[in-house]
Design a protein around this motif. Structure first.
Motif, PDB file in Angstrom:
ATOM      1  N   TYR A  10      80.254-101.209  37.463  1.00 28.97           N
ATOM      2  CA  TYR A  10      80.602-102.689  38.306  1.00 28.97           C
ATOM      3  C   TYR A  10      81.359-102.525  39.649  1.00 28.97           C
ATOM      4  CZ  TYR A  10      79.132-104.389  33.620  1.00 28.97           C
ATOM      5  OH  TYR A  10      78.422-104.747  32.609  1.00 28.97           O
ATOM      6  N   SER A  11      82.413-101.615  39.638  1.00 27.52           N
ATOM      7  CA  SER A  11      83.308-101.164  40.949  1.00 27.52           C
ATOM      8  C   SER A  11      82.360-100.892  42.053  1.00 27.52           C
ATOM      9  CB  SER A  11      84.272-100.139  40.273  1.00 27.52           C
ATOM     10  OG  SER A  11      83.559 -98.901  40.213  1.00 27.52           O
ATOM     11  N   ALA A  12      81.220 -99.974  41.453  1.00 19.73           N
ATOM     12  CA  ALA A  12      80.336 -99.666  42.854  1.00 19.73           C
ATOM     13  C   ALA A  12      79.876-100.787  43.411  1.00 19.73           C
ATOM     14  CB  ALA A  12      79.255 -98.749  42.432  1.00 19.73           C
ATOM     15  N   ILE A  13      79.490-102.103  42.879  1.00 16.64           N
ATOM     16  CA  ILE A  13      79.003-103.424  43.555  1.00 16.64           C
ATOM     17  C   ILE A  13      79.681-103.650  44.819  1.00 16.64           C
ATOM     18  CG2 ILE A  13      78.525-105.528  42.958  1.00 16.64           C
ATOM     19  CD1 ILE A  13      77.962-105.036  40.377  1.00 16.64           C
ATOM     20  N   ALA A  14      81.173-103.397  44.667  1.00 17.75           N
ATOM     21  CA  ALA A  14      82.004-103.930  45.746  1.00 17.75           C
ATOM     22  C   ALA A  14      81.473-102.932  47.063  1.00 17.75           C
ATOM     23  CB  ALA A  14      83.425-103.631  45.639  1.00 17.75           C
ATOM     24  N   THR A  16      80.802-104.560  50.830  1.00 13.56           N
ATOM     25  CA  THR A  16      81.521-104.308  51.858  1.00 13.56           C
ATOM     26  C   THR A  16      80.901-103.728  53.123  1.00 13.56           C
ATOM     27  OG1 THR A  16      83.403-103.767  50.162  1.00 13.56           O
ATOM     28  CG2 THR A  16      83.420-102.696  52.636  1.00 13.56           C
ATOM     29  N   ALA A  17      79.847-103.044  52.895  1.00  9.90           N
ATOM     30  CA  ALA A  17      78.830-102.325  53.915  1.00  9.90           C
ATOM     31  C   ALA A  17      78.112-103.435  54.526  1.00  9.90           C
ATOM     32  CB  ALA A  17      77.944-101.374  53.229  1.00  9.90           C
ATOM     33  N   LYS A  18      77.545-104.663  53.687  1.00  6.29           N
ATOM     34  CA  LYS A  18      77.180-105.804  54.231  1.00  6.29           C
ATOM     35  C   LYS A  18      78.056-106.445  55.079  1.00  6.29           C
ATOM     36  CE  LYS A  18      74.846-110.056  52.873  1.00  6.29           C
ATOM     37  NZ  LYS A  18      74.478-110.674  51.993  1.00  6.29           N
ATOM     38  N   ILE A  28      70.199-103.913  43.971  1.00  2.00           N
ATOM     39  CA  ILE A  28      71.145-102.806  43.577  1.00  2.00           C
ATOM     40  C   ILE A  28      72.234-103.287  42.717  1.00  2.00           C
ATOM     41  CG2 ILE A  28      72.887-101.713  45.101  1.00  2.00           C
ATOM     42  CD1 ILE A  28      71.034-101.624  47.406  1.00  2.00           C
ATOM     43  N   ALA A  29      72.619-104.537  42.953  1.00  5.18           N
ATOM     44  CA  ALA A  29      73.836-105.078  42.043  1.00  5.18           C
ATOM     45  C   ALA A  29      73.348-105.169  40.691  1.00  5.18           C
ATOM     46  CB  ALA A  29      74.123-106.503  42.523  1.00  5.18           C
ATOM     47  N   VAL A  30      71.947-105.476  40.392  1.00  3.96           N
ATOM     48  CA  VAL A  30      71.314-105.469  38.877  1.00  3.96           C
ATOM     49  C   VAL A  30      71.269-103.879  38.351  1.00  3.96           C
ATOM     50  CG1 VAL A  30      69.305-105.682  37.651  1.00  3.96           C
ATOM     51  CG2 VAL A  30      70.195-107.560  39.107  1.00  3.96           C
ATOM     52  N   ALA A  31      71.178-103.045  39.207  1.00  4.12           N
ATOM     53  CA  ALA A  31      70.816-101.741  38.693  1.00  4.12           C
ATOM     54  C   ALA A  31      72.318-101.182  38.295  1.00  4.12           C
ATOM     55  CB  ALA A  31      70.202-100.902  39.643  1.00  4.12           C
ATOM     56  N   LEU A  32      73.087-101.502  39.168  1.00  3.58           N
ATOM     57  CA  LEU A  32      74.627-101.064  38.843  1.00  3.58           C
ATOM     58  C   LEU A  32      75.077-101.735  37.777  1.00  3.58           C
ATOM     59  CD1 LEU A  32      75.844-100.622  42.605  1.00  3.58           C
ATOM     60  CD2 LEU A  32      75.431 -98.944  40.987  1.00  3.58           C
ATOM     61  N   SER A  33      74.994-103.060  37.647  1.00  2.84           N
ATOM     62  CA  SER A  33      75.340-103.863  36.444  1.00  2.84           C
ATOM     63  C   SER A  33      74.816-103.265  35.039  1.00  2.84           C
ATOM     64  CB  SER A  33      74.968-105.245  36.471  1.00  2.84           C
ATOM     65  OG  SER A  33      75.640-105.851  37.554  1.00  2.84           O
TER      66      SER A  33
END
Length: 244
Positions: free
Chosen positions: A191-195, A199-201, A181-186
């Protein structure tokens, strides 16, 4: 850089996905398993290099010889030396992978230099650069990054880890999906959506983090390592395939 990106994707596939955990353990004591792994790796890399550069039989033999000699040395005598030196698992892993990448980089630049004298072009790679960047990023953050993170956490957890059985297994898959997910968002520059993902985790593990300082430190280390590997992979392959 385009051709180097493809060679690194091939490295991830043949050094990680086509090498099982059992083979990785057995090759440290069984020379036949080590040779088998080296042959699989070097044949695979040679085929990829040949597909890119369309080189002759002599060049193929030279490349195969260099690859198998260097890979055997690094996964055999060099690995034993690093183990005896008392270095941490992540240090041994990093040194091993850096050595592999340096050899592949030198090989690719040499072949690219030779090929350009014959009018070599990379138009087909340029056409599919976006797909290759996504493929390389996803390939890098699953098994390779997972092994790197586990080695980082190995010494941090020590004997205090109470994560066993299904928790360890589910934690492994959670790590893979969070990095994907972090790779796809990057790659999408979100980038802000990675947070929000992390946070959910953290909310799911809030009680453990609050009540166990040791667990909180290990959790934070693993989470930050996953973010670094995910974003680093996306940036690396975006650069190699000229997307940034």
């Amino acid at each position: 850089m385009l051709t180097l990106g493809i060679v690194l994707i091939a490295h991830c596939i043949f050094d990680f996905y086509l090498q099982s955990t059992g083979m990785a353990v057995q090759k440290e004591t069984d020379n036949k398993v080590l040779v088998l792994h080296c042959v699989i790796y070097c044949v695979g890399i040679s085929l990829v290099v040949n597909a890119i550069y369309e080189i002759g039989c002599l060049q193929n033999l030279i490349i195969f010889g260099v690859l198998i000699a260097s890979h055997y040395f690094m996964d055999g005598p060099a690995r034993l030396y690093l183990c005896k030196g008392g270095r941490s698992p992540i240090a041994r892993f990093a040194i091993d992978q850096i050595a592999h990448v340096l050899i592949l980089t030198a090989l690719d630049f040499f072949l690219l230099f030779c090929a350009r004298t014959r009018g070599f072009t990379v138009e087909l790679i340029q056409v599919h650069s976006v797909e290759l960047a996504w493929t390389g990023s996803f390939v890098a953050v699953c098994r390779p990054a997972g092994i790197a993170v586990s080695k980082m956490l190995e010494s941090a957890r020590g004997q205090n880890s109470d994560e066993k059985g299904d928790t360890v297994h589910s934690g492994k898959w959670i790590g893979i999906f969070e990095r994907l997910i972090a790779v796809a968002l990057s790659l999408l520059a979100q980038y802000s959506a990675i947070a929000f993902v992390f946070t959910a985790k953290s909310i799911a593990r809030f009680k453990e983090i609050e009540n166990n300082q040791g667990f909180a430190e290990v959790y934070l280390l693993g989470t930050l390592a996953s973010v670094v590997f995910a974003m680093g992979s996306a940036l690396l392959f975006s650069y190699l395939f000229s997307l940034c």
